[in-house]
Design a protein around this motif. Structure first.
Motif, PDB file in Angstrom:
ATOM      1  N   LYS A   1       0.806  -1.029   0.001  1.00 46.20           N
ATOM      2  CA  LYS A   1       0.079  -0.140   0.111  1.00 46.20           C
ATOM      3  C   LYS A   1       0.709   1.050   0.254  1.00 46.20           C
ATOM      4  N   PRO A   2       1.631   1.747  -1.157  1.00 44.71           N
ATOM      5  CA  PRO A   2       2.402   2.578  -1.417  1.00 44.71           C
ATOM      6  C   PRO A   2       1.522   4.124  -1.063  1.00 44.71           C
ATOM      7  N   VAL A   3       1.917   4.928   0.091  1.00 43.36           N
ATOM      8  CA  VAL A   3       0.998   6.026   0.324  1.00 43.36           C
ATOM      9  C   VAL A   3       1.217   7.145  -0.615  1.00 43.36           C
ATOM     10  N   GLN A   4       2.532   7.091  -1.435  1.00 44.32           N
ATOM     11  CA  GLN A   4       2.727   8.375  -2.110  1.00 44.32           C
ATOM     12  C   GLN A   4       1.634   8.511  -3.189  1.00 44.32           C
ATOM     13  N   PHE A   5       1.004   7.511  -3.592  1.00 53.10           N
ATOM     14  CA  PHE A   5       0.011   7.652  -4.822  1.00 53.10           C
ATOM     15  C   PHE A   5      -1.375   7.274  -4.322  1.00 53.10           C
ATOM     16  N   ALA A   6      -1.715   7.556  -3.021  1.00 50.30           N
ATOM     17  CA  ALA A   6      -3.023   7.204  -2.356  1.00 50.30           C
ATOM     18  C   ALA A   6      -3.417   8.201  -1.397  1.00 50.30           C
ATOM     19  N   PRO A   7      -3.244   9.512  -1.804  1.00 46.23           N
ATOM     20  CA  PRO A   7      -3.473  10.679  -0.753  1.00 46.23           C
ATOM     21  C   PRO A   7      -4.863  10.523   0.024  1.00 46.23           C
ATOM     22  N   LEU A   8      -5.913   9.876  -0.399  1.00 45.11           N
ATOM     23  CA  LEU A   8      -6.932   9.603   0.245  1.00 45.11           C
ATOM     24  C   LEU A   8      -6.913   8.324   0.826  1.00 45.11           C
ATOM     25  N   GLY A   9      -5.714   7.485   0.846  1.00 45.75           N
ATOM     26  CA  GLY A   9      -5.818   6.098   1.436  1.00 45.75           C
ATOM     27  C   GLY A   9      -6.242   4.857   0.508  1.00 45.75           C
ATOM     28  N   HIS A  10      -6.588   3.963   0.996  1.00 44.85           N
ATOM     29  CA  HIS A  10      -6.687   2.750   0.335  1.00 44.85           C
ATOM     30  C   HIS A  10      -8.223   2.337   0.477  1.00 44.85           C
ATOM     31  N   LEU A  11      -8.769   1.709  -0.528  1.00 47.57           N
ATOM     32  CA  LEU A  11     -10.159   0.716  -0.233  1.00 47.57           C
ATOM     33  C   LEU A  11      -9.548  -0.466   0.659  1.00 47.57           C
ATOM     34  N   SER A  12     -10.619  -1.154   1.153  1.00 43.55           N
ATOM     35  CA  SER A  12     -10.490  -2.431   1.608  1.00 43.55           C
ATOM     36  C   SER A  12      -9.835  -3.321   0.712  1.00 43.55           C
ATOM     37  N   PRO A  13      -8.785  -4.133   1.027  1.00 40.19           N
ATOM     38  CA  PRO A  13      -7.967  -5.161   0.299  1.00 40.19           C
ATOM     39  C   PRO A  13      -8.885  -6.116  -0.580  1.00 40.19           C
ATOM     40  N   GLN A  14      -8.597  -6.167  -1.790  1.00 39.76           N
ATOM     41  CA  GLN A  14      -9.313  -7.315  -2.296  1.00 39.76           C
ATOM     42  C   GLN A  14      -8.549  -8.688  -2.554  1.00 39.76           C
ATOM     43  N   ALA A  15      -9.153  -9.779  -2.086  1.00 40.53           N
ATOM     44  CA  ALA A  15      -8.517 -11.134  -2.676  1.00 40.53           C
ATOM     45  C   ALA A  15      -8.482 -11.460  -4.125  1.00 40.53           C
ATOM     46  N   VAL A  16      -7.449 -11.478  -4.755  1.00 38.29           N
ATOM     47  CA  VAL A  16      -7.548 -11.984  -6.168  1.00 38.29           C
ATOM     48  C   VAL A  16      -6.496 -13.083  -6.551  1.00 38.29           C
ATOM     49  N   ARG A  17      -6.768 -13.556  -7.698  1.00 38.90           N
ATOM     50  CA  ARG A  17      -6.018 -14.802  -8.035  1.00 38.90           C
ATOM     51  C   ARG A  17      -5.036 -14.368  -8.963  1.00 38.90           C
ATOM     52  N   ILE A  18      -3.712 -14.935  -8.795  1.00 41.67           N
ATOM     53  CA  ILE A  18      -2.463 -15.045  -9.608  1.00 41.67           C
ATOM     54  C   ILE A  18      -2.326 -16.006 -10.329  1.00 41.67           C
ATOM     55  N   GLU A  19      -1.990 -16.036 -11.611  1.00 41.74           N
ATOM     56  CA  GLU A  19      -1.719 -17.104 -12.317  1.00 41.74           C
ATOM     57  C   GLU A  19      -0.413 -16.864 -13.399  1.00 41.74           C
ATOM     58  N   ARG A  20       0.291 -17.835 -13.805  1.00 42.77           N
ATOM     59  CA  ARG A  20       1.389 -17.572 -14.717  1.00 42.77           C
ATOM     60  C   ARG A  20       0.702 -17.538 -16.165  1.00 42.77           C
ATOM     61  N   LEU A  21       1.188 -16.728 -16.917  1.00 40.13           N
ATOM     62  CA  LEU A  21       0.611 -16.519 -18.358  1.00 40.13           C
ATOM     63  C   LEU A  21       1.211 -17.817 -18.971  1.00 40.13           C
ATOM     64  N   ASP A  22       2.198 -18.391 -18.732  1.00 39.08           N
ATOM     65  CA  ASP A  22       2.654 -19.707 -19.527  1.00 39.08           C
ATOM     66  C   ASP A  22       1.410 -20.750 -19.189  1.00 39.08           C
ATOM     67  N   ASP A  23       0.926 -20.760 -17.841  1.00 40.75           N
ATOM     68  CA  ASP A  23      -0.063 -22.041 -17.922  1.00 40.75           C
ATOM     69  C   ASP A  23      -1.510 -21.354 -18.364  1.00 40.75           C
ATOM     70  N   VAL A  24      -1.593 -20.068 -18.252  1.00 40.94           N
ATOM     71  CA  VAL A  24      -2.965 -19.705 -18.993  1.00 40.94           C
ATOM     72  C   VAL A  24      -3.212 -19.834 -20.566  1.00 40.94           C
ATOM     73  N   LEU A  25      -1.867 -19.564 -21.211  1.00 39.97           N
ATOM     74  CA  LEU A  25      -2.311 -19.687 -22.807  1.00 39.97           C
ATOM     75  C   LEU A  25      -1.500 -20.664 -23.213  1.00 39.97           C
ATOM     76  N   TRP A  26      -0.481 -21.271 -22.433  1.00 38.93           N
ATOM     77  CA  TRP A  26       0.370 -22.351 -22.927  1.00 38.93           C
ATOM     78  C   TRP A  26       0.435 -23.620 -21.818  1.00 38.93           C
ATOM     79  N   PRO A  27      -0.462 -24.139 -21.167  1.00 39.26           N
ATOM     80  CA  PRO A  27      -0.518 -25.244 -20.272  1.00 39.26           C
ATOM     81  C   PRO A  27       0.562 -26.272 -20.790  1.00 39.26           C
ATOM     82  N   VAL A  28       1.026 -26.708 -19.702  1.00 40.94           N
ATOM     83  CA  VAL A  28       1.927 -27.805 -19.762  1.00 40.94           C
ATOM     84  C   VAL A  28       1.419 -29.020 -20.863  1.00 40.94           C
TER      85      VAL A  28
END
Length: 225
Positions: A119-146
């Motif tokens: 949460k870098p404060v330099q670019f959020a002078p009004l603060g941050h919204l509640s954190p969102q849980a997100v899913r991260i995947e490898r582009l390899d696995d999405v576009l060219w799975p094993v």
């Protein structure tokens, strides 16, 4: 961003993408693939759908950005402006080095400034919204799975990479695509402070691109006409 699009008809940072795509395809964009990593509200994805014949795959993990991007795509489809559903895919994922769950911290009043894990404060002078849980995947696995790597990878004619400091992580998660030469060109944001927050740096990011065989060129930041 929305104000600039209403005023100028496009987001300036997207303006050079059609020409970049044409350069990699010999001006024949039908059948080309544009990947938008960090699609935000979909400005560059929409720009490419309207200004080229390429297929577009957009990755955006933030809930509010996903809402606006999907709403814009549906509006274009309803108006018959383009066959959006035929050439566009909006994927509700972030991209990174490993498949994982992360927290996305979005600045209040600036949905484009959303950072994974910090949460870098330099670019959020009004603060941050509640954190969102997100899913991260490898582009390899999405576009060219094993399971499909006995076949050639899908050619990515142009990748736009703008993920608020997570760029090195995305590149590490597409190492197989890069090694196979599947990515023809990349337009990447280089923001050293945010890169360092994620354990990388501008120098390391550029070094990764050079090591992958790309020629690095500095582009001036897009400005309205």
């Amino acid at each position: 961003m929305a104000d600039a699009i209403r005023k100028y008809g496009f987001w300036p940072e997207c303006a050079d993408l059609p020409e970049m795509l044409e350069h990699t395809t010999g001006r024949r964009t039908a059948g080309a693939l544009f990947v938008d990593a960090g699609a935000n509200i979909g400005a560059c994805s929409l720009h490419m759908l309207l200004a080229s014949e390429a297929s577009v795959i957009s990755f955006e993990p933030g809930a509010s950005n996903l809402f606006y991007a999907s709403s814009s795509l549906l509006r274009l489809h309803e108006q018959g402006t383009i066959a959006a559903t035929a050439r566009a895919a909006l994927v509700p994922l972030g991209l990174g080095r490993n498949a994982s769950g992360q927290l996305l911290h979005q600045a209040i009043g600036n949905a484009g400034h959303a950072v994974i894990g910090h949460k870098p404060v330099q670019f959020a002078p009004l603060g941050h919204l509640s954190p969102q849980a997100v899913r991260i995947e490898r582009l390899d696995d999405v576009l060219w799975p094993v399971s499909q790597r006995s076949e050639p990878p899908p050619p990515i004619h142009l990748l736009k990479l703008d993920v608020e400091g997570f760029e090195c992580e995305v590149l590490r998660g597409m190492s197989s695509l890069l090694a196979a030469g599947a990515v023809r060109a990349i337009k990447v944001e280089v923001f050293d402070m945010l890169l360092r927050l994620q354990g990388c740096s501008a120098a390391e990011l550029l070094g990764m691109l050079l090591a992958a065989g790309f020629e690095v060129r500095l582009l001036a930041e897009g400005t309205p006409p």
